[in-house]
Design a protein around this motif. Structure first.
Motif: not given
Length: 356
Positions: A162-169
């Motif tokens: 989720y940290e990676k996903l939030l970074g992408e978003v």
């Protein structure tokens, strides 16, 4: 300004009425401001292009100057402009001021690259409200621009999905928020999916936005457990055609549970798997085995999942494959042995679990 040479005097504005300034004072003020930025960026190494790596963001400044009306050499991504993000679509064009900047910087991390996000131009913030018109106007009309840049710093090993996903978003919709991702998740520990869905609902306003977010989630699933993990969890690669209008958030919620939070099939399914024993030999017991493992899986689940194998390494020669789960090093549990660094022997017997 205390660090500037004493010969550089701050101009005194002689106001002639209202907000007007006489021509000499305004010219002096412009030269002072430009000289101050140039001195900070070029004259003092300790102050030049100050980088501030915070969270998932790397921040630095770029000063570009051009002659006449030549382009600066940066190409924005059109889809990102619609979202109020000035993101570089391509590498800088050769022979342009942006290329000159890159060649003048000793530190390669200060080079403008594809994917970098410009968050302000000459102090004009990039905004979704005006589709970046103000900063684009500066790039079109001014001979000199000071760019504030944010770059997504994504670690390959650590960090939750989720940290990676939030970074992408945030990189897609609001790069200024990249530095807040870690703090946001730490404040909402145990509710990461809810935080991610809330952020997506805030920024996604059209089908194209949802499509790009779903592609990010699918990539996260592939990185976590391979393409087979995504296919096994969802039955297919989910796309917008699987969604109904107005049900995007519900679909994304289900997708996160299946793809982001599911355990890769190579770790949870014993049926359809077989155990394999291989012997890894090496002359130097301290030489690397050549196994690249998934750090997050080892940390969170104490499972040693092989992500890749270095070609011609001892592991490659012995037959270890990407996707294998290493259960034991000799008689020891693989995860424990790796943590305790007890694998430094010339011959090592590996017990693997491999999909049939």
């Amino acid at each position: 300004e205390m660090m500037l040479p004493s010969t550089w005097s701050r101009p005194r504005a002689h106001v002639t009425g209202g907000d007007l300034m006489d021509q000499n004072s305004s010219g002096h003020l412009e030269r002072f401001i430009r000289a101050k930025y140039e001195y900070r960026l070029f004259a003092q190494v300790s102050l030049r292009c100050v980088r501030e790596p915070t969270g998932l963001a790397e921040s630095f400044e770029v000063l570009l100057r051009r002659r006449s009306s030549e382009p600066f050499g940066i190409t924005p991504r059109r889809a990102a402009l619609r979202r109020g993000v000035l993101q570089l679509r391509l590498a800088v064009a050769p022979g342009t001021p942006a290329d000159e900047w890159n060649r003048s910087q000793e530190d390669a991390s200060q080079h403008l690259r594809e994917g970098d996000c410009i968050v302000s131009v000459n102090g004009f913030s990039v905004s979704r409200d005006d589709a970046c018109r103000a900063p684009l106007k500066q790039l079109q009309e001014e001979q000199q621009v000071l760019l504030s840049v944010r770059r997504l710093q994504m670690s390959t090993g650590g960090g939750s999905n989720y940290e990676k996903l939030l970074g992408e978003v945030y990189h897609m919709f609001n790069p200024l928020k990249l530095e807040d991702v870690s703090t946001l998740l730490s404040k909402n520990m145990g509710h990461e999916r809810s935080v991610f869905l809330r952020v997506c609902r805030k920024y996604a306003v059209c089908p194209e936005d949802w499509k790009d977010i779903i592609e990010c989630v699918n990539r996260c699933g592939v990185h976590a457990g391979g393409e087979d993990a995504v296919a096994a969890a969802t039955g297919a690669n989910p796309t917008l055609k699987d969604m109904r209008l107005g049900k995007e958030l519900e679909f994304l919620d289900s997708l996160c549970q299946l793809v982001v939070e599911s355990v890769p099939p190579t770790m949870e399914v014993t049926q359809g798997c077989r155990r394999v024993t291989v012997t890894v030999s090496r002359e130097d017991p301290f030489a690397p085995l050549g196994i690249l493992h998934d750090r997050s899986t080892l940390r969170d689940q104490s499972v040693l999942l092989v992500r890749d194998v270095v070609p011609q390494s001892p592991a490659d020669v012995s037959g270890v494959r990407a996707g294998d789960v290493i259960e034991r090093f000799g008689d020891d549990d693989a995860a424990e042995a790796l943590r305790d660094k007890t694998t430094n022997v010339q011959e090592l017997v590996l017990t693997l679990r491999r999909a049939s």
